[in-house]
Motif scaffolding. Structure first.
Motif, PDB file in Angstrom:
ATOM      1  N   ALA A   1       0.786  -1.243   0.393  1.00  0.00           N
ATOM      2  CA  ALA A   1       0.127   0.174  -0.181  1.00  0.00           C
ATOM      3  C   ALA A   1       0.841   1.551   0.274  1.00  0.00           C
ATOM      4  O   ALA A   1       1.275   2.151   1.076  1.00  0.00           O
ATOM      5  N   PHE A   2       1.579   1.204  -1.265  1.00  0.00           N
ATOM      6  CA  PHE A   2       2.084   2.951  -1.350  1.00  0.00           C
ATOM      7  C   PHE A   2       1.721   4.188  -2.577  1.00  0.00           C
ATOM      8  O   PHE A   2       2.808   4.990  -2.572  1.00  0.00           O
ATOM      9  N   SER A   3       0.470   4.300  -2.998  1.00  0.00           N
ATOM     10  CA  SER A   3       1.035   4.747  -4.173  1.00  0.00           C
ATOM     11  C   SER A   3      -0.216   5.980  -3.116  1.00  0.00           C
ATOM     12  O   SER A   3      -0.826   5.881  -2.370  1.00  0.00           O
ATOM     13  N   HIS A   4      -1.005   6.691  -4.948  1.00  0.00           N
ATOM     14  CA  HIS A   4      -1.558   8.096  -3.888  1.00  0.00           C
ATOM     15  C   HIS A   4      -3.078   7.727  -4.003  1.00  0.00           C
ATOM     16  O   HIS A   4      -3.762   8.759  -4.380  1.00  0.00           O
ATOM     17  N   GLY A   5      -3.184   6.239  -4.394  1.00  0.00           N
ATOM     18  CA  GLY A   5      -5.216   5.952  -4.998  1.00  0.00           C
ATOM     19  C   GLY A   5      -4.844   5.192  -6.113  1.00  0.00           C
ATOM     20  O   GLY A   5      -5.897   4.368  -6.414  1.00  0.00           O
ATOM     21  N   CYS A   6      -4.252   5.231  -7.011  1.00  0.00           N
ATOM     22  CA  CYS A   6      -3.992   4.812  -8.099  1.00  0.00           C
ATOM     23  C   CYS A   6      -3.145   2.686  -8.276  1.00  0.00           C
ATOM     24  O   CYS A   6      -2.706   3.528  -6.496  1.00  0.00           O
ATOM     25  N   VAL A   7      -3.546   2.210  -9.201  1.00  0.00           N
ATOM     26  CA  VAL A   7      -3.315   1.146  -8.958  1.00  0.00           C
ATOM     27  C   VAL A   7      -2.143   0.455  -9.517  1.00  0.00           C
ATOM     28  O   VAL A   7      -2.357   0.945 -10.962  1.00  0.00           O
ATOM     29  N   ARG A   8      -0.825   0.357  -9.505  1.00  0.00           N
ATOM     30  CA  ARG A   8      -0.457   0.341 -10.421  1.00  0.00           C
ATOM     31  C   ARG A   8       0.447  -1.541 -10.434  1.00  0.00           C
ATOM     32  O   ARG A   8       0.224  -2.056  -9.950  1.00  0.00           O
ATOM     33  N   LEU A   9       0.316  -1.928 -11.344  1.00  0.00           N
ATOM     34  CA  LEU A   9       0.678  -3.016 -12.586  1.00  0.00           C
ATOM     35  C   LEU A   9       1.966  -3.631 -12.244  1.00  0.00           C
ATOM     36  O   LEU A   9       2.775  -2.774 -12.063  1.00  0.00           O
ATOM     37  N   GLN A  10       1.845  -5.338 -11.472  1.00  0.00           N
ATOM     38  CA  GLN A  10       3.249  -5.497 -12.208  1.00  0.00           C
ATOM     39  C   GLN A  10       3.327  -6.320 -13.560  1.00  0.00           C
ATOM     40  O   GLN A  10       4.753  -5.828 -13.824  1.00  0.00           O
ATOM     41  N   ALA A  11       2.732  -6.530 -13.941  1.00  0.00           N
ATOM     42  CA  ALA A  11       3.170  -7.074 -15.686  1.00  0.00           C
ATOM     43  C   ALA A  11       2.059  -6.030 -16.708  1.00  0.00           C
ATOM     44  O   ALA A  11       1.173  -6.568 -16.843  1.00  0.00           O
ATOM     45  N   PRO A  12       2.090  -4.818 -16.711  1.00  0.00           N
ATOM     46  CA  PRO A  12       0.725  -4.548 -17.431  1.00  0.00           C
ATOM     47  C   PRO A  12       1.388  -4.139 -18.924  1.00  0.00           C
ATOM     48  O   PRO A  12      -0.592  -4.261 -19.311  1.00  0.00           O
ATOM     49  N   GLU A  13       1.678  -4.874 -19.347  1.00  0.00           N
ATOM     50  CA  GLU A  13       2.138  -5.250 -21.408  1.00  0.00           C
ATOM     51  C   GLU A  13       1.671  -6.724 -21.334  1.00  0.00           C
ATOM     52  O   GLU A  13       0.322  -6.919 -21.959  1.00  0.00           O
ATOM     53  N   GLU A  14       1.232  -7.099 -20.361  1.00  0.00           N
ATOM     54  CA  GLU A  14       0.574  -8.238 -20.577  1.00  0.00           C
ATOM     55  C   GLU A  14      -1.084  -8.180 -20.366  1.00  0.00           C
ATOM     56  O   GLU A  14      -1.845  -8.956 -20.937  1.00  0.00           O
ATOM     57  N   LEU A  15      -1.417  -7.608 -19.215  1.00  0.00           N
ATOM     58  CA  LEU A  15      -2.916  -7.041 -19.173  1.00  0.00           C
ATOM     59  C   LEU A  15      -3.378  -6.464 -20.595  1.00  0.00           C
ATOM     60  O   LEU A  15      -4.228  -6.446 -21.261  1.00  0.00           O
ATOM     61  N   ALA A  16      -2.506  -6.211 -21.153  1.00  0.00           N
ATOM     62  CA  ALA A  16      -2.680  -5.193 -22.536  1.00  0.00           C
ATOM     63  C   ALA A  16      -2.620  -6.219 -23.772  1.00  0.00           C
ATOM     64  O   ALA A  16      -3.749  -5.957 -24.091  1.00  0.00           O
ATOM     65  N   TYR A  17      -1.898  -6.855 -23.749  1.00  0.00           N
ATOM     66  CA  TYR A  17      -1.687  -7.948 -24.624  1.00  0.00           C
ATOM     67  C   TYR A  17      -3.385  -8.481 -24.127  1.00  0.00           C
ATOM     68  O   TYR A  17      -3.419  -9.029 -26.083  1.00  0.00           O
ATOM     69  N   PHE A  18      -3.863  -9.223 -23.375  1.00  0.00           N
ATOM     70  CA  PHE A  18      -4.665  -9.594 -23.108  1.00  0.00           C
ATOM     71  C   PHE A  18      -5.977  -9.258 -23.007  1.00  0.00           C
ATOM     72  O   PHE A  18      -7.069 -10.302 -23.741  1.00  0.00           O
ATOM     73  N   LEU A  19      -6.425  -7.675 -23.521  1.00  0.00           N
ATOM     74  CA  LEU A  19      -7.460  -6.812 -23.587  1.00  0.00           C
ATOM     75  C   LEU A  19      -7.142  -6.574 -25.000  1.00  0.00           C
ATOM     76  O   LEU A  19      -8.516  -6.755 -25.552  1.00  0.00           O
TER      77      LEU A  19
END
Length: 384
Positions: A306-324
């Motif tokens: 729990a370190f962000s300013h409220g947004c959700v940071r992703l470990q593998a964003p490029e993988e999520l982009a690929y799947f979507l």
């Protein structure tokens, strides 16, 4: 579906055994989410019965493999009560081991308990683990009943794809036709800037995004840095942007003063130094929350994130982009190329999938076992 209370006594304990024997997908359709609520309520009632035989471990130092102590026996009995410990491995005729000795079977049981409770899985009854073991079954029952209400309020589709982020679990799941096809770690909002519950859709993916700094972050964090070292901020891609004209200017004492006065803000250009990383996922909402990549990859090595300013940071964003985007003809190579550019590229996601950002500190997993997580925002002490 209405919940019919089970009678107390042996029936409740049998119910608990049935629940733990039946796999369940915690990220499920609306009817299955309601079923999760039912099962949490049944398990809660069984925990209340279990409380009659619950005895806390006596206070003392941490326990680890090789120790021999009466508190080891107390730990063994407690883990047996929770069904993490089921006895010594081997044939039924195997001789009984020393119950006061912290052996390998007890270590394996403790690791199962730690995993179910989101603890550091080290097989040692350290200070944190002992504190969690000291939580009574009655308290756990209350936690499960509270989370049952949360699950029952969810309206998750039974078909198609959706994304669910469970804030206290620090994970994102992509579910397609009832199956979890992608799971990754997340970093969520700290207590002073909590990630809110949300139901929206992922409408766009922005590769190589820019970042317009929110006013709260501008005042508390970035303006002091800009005043102290404007050259370094410029090298990191920050520019001063006027609100009215949208024109950008280098960081100087004069432009910083305008930003401080509310006439301008800071914007970070696309590139490898950008704080949002290589990919940003747009989810329309009033709180300006979105999902994004991050430069601080080391944070994913930590258990509590729990370190962000409220947004959700992703470990593998490029993988999520690929799947979507794969249904739109994108492969991983194309995703990587778009993510490595220096110009922002905004792609609309066809059939934008729903996204649910939820706060669940208890659920039933696919193996039918109750899972618990730390109440990081102290929301379990108030109405859901």
């Amino acid at each position: 579906m209405a919940y019919a209370p089970l009678p107390l006594g042996i029936a409740a304990l049998i119910s608990l055994m049935i629940i733990w024997a039946a796999p369940l997908n915690a990220s499920a359709s609306a009817s299955e989410a309601a079923s999760t609520g039912q099962q949490l309520r049944a398990t809660a009632q069984a925990y209340r019965v279990m409380a009659k035989n619950w005895r806390p471990i006596a206070e003392g130092k941490p326990l680890q493999p090789g120790d021999r102590d009466r508190r080891v026996l107390q730990l063994r009995n407690l883990l047996a009560l929770y069904r993490d410990y089921s006895g010594q491995p081997g044939p039924l005729s195997a001789p009984q081991k020393d119950s006061r000795r912290f052996d390998s079977a007890l270590q394996a049981a403790l690791e199962r308990f730690q995993k179910r409770h989101g603890l550091n899985v080290n097989g040692i009854a350290d200070e944190e683990t002992l504190a969690v073991l000291a939580i009574s079954p009655v308290e756990r029952a209350q936690q499960m009943e509270l989370n049952a209400s949360r699950w029952e309020k969810l309206d998750i589709p039974g078909e198609g794809r959706y994304v669910i982020v469970n804030v206290p679990d620090y994970h994102l799941q992509l579910v397609e036709d009832g199956l979890v096809t992608l799971k990754m770690k997340t970093v969520v909002g700290k207590r002073s800037s909590r990630t809110p519950d949300m139901h929206s859709r992922i409408t766009n993916i922005v590769f190589s995004p820019t970042w317009t700094v929110p006013r709260s972050i501008l005042i508390t964090e970035l303006l002091p840095k800009a005043r102290h070292n404007p050259i370094a901020m410029h090298k990191r891609g920050y520019r001063v942007v006027q609100y009215r004209s949208g024109k950008s200017f280098p960081i100087t004492a004069e432009t910083i003063a305008k930003a401080a006065a509310g006439q301008a803000t800071l914007r970070q250009i696309s590139g490898p130094e950008n704080s949002l990383g290589k990919v940003k996922f747009i989810i329309p909402n009033k709180q300006a929350i979105f999902l994004h990549d991050t430069q601080a990859q080391s944070l994913f090595k930590q258990r509590q994130r729990a370190f962000s300013h409220g947004c959700v940071r992703l470990q593998a964003p490029e993988e999520l982009a690929y799947f979507l985007l794969r249904a739109q003809g994108w492969d991983r190579t194309r995703v990587a190329q778009a993510a490595s550019g220096y110009d922002a590229l905004n792609i609309r996601v066809e059939k934008a999938p729903p996204i649910y950002i939820v706060y669940m500190t208890a659920w039933i997993d696919r193996d039918g076992r109750p899972q618990f997580r730390s109440d990081i925002y102290h929301r379990d002490k108030v109405a859901p």
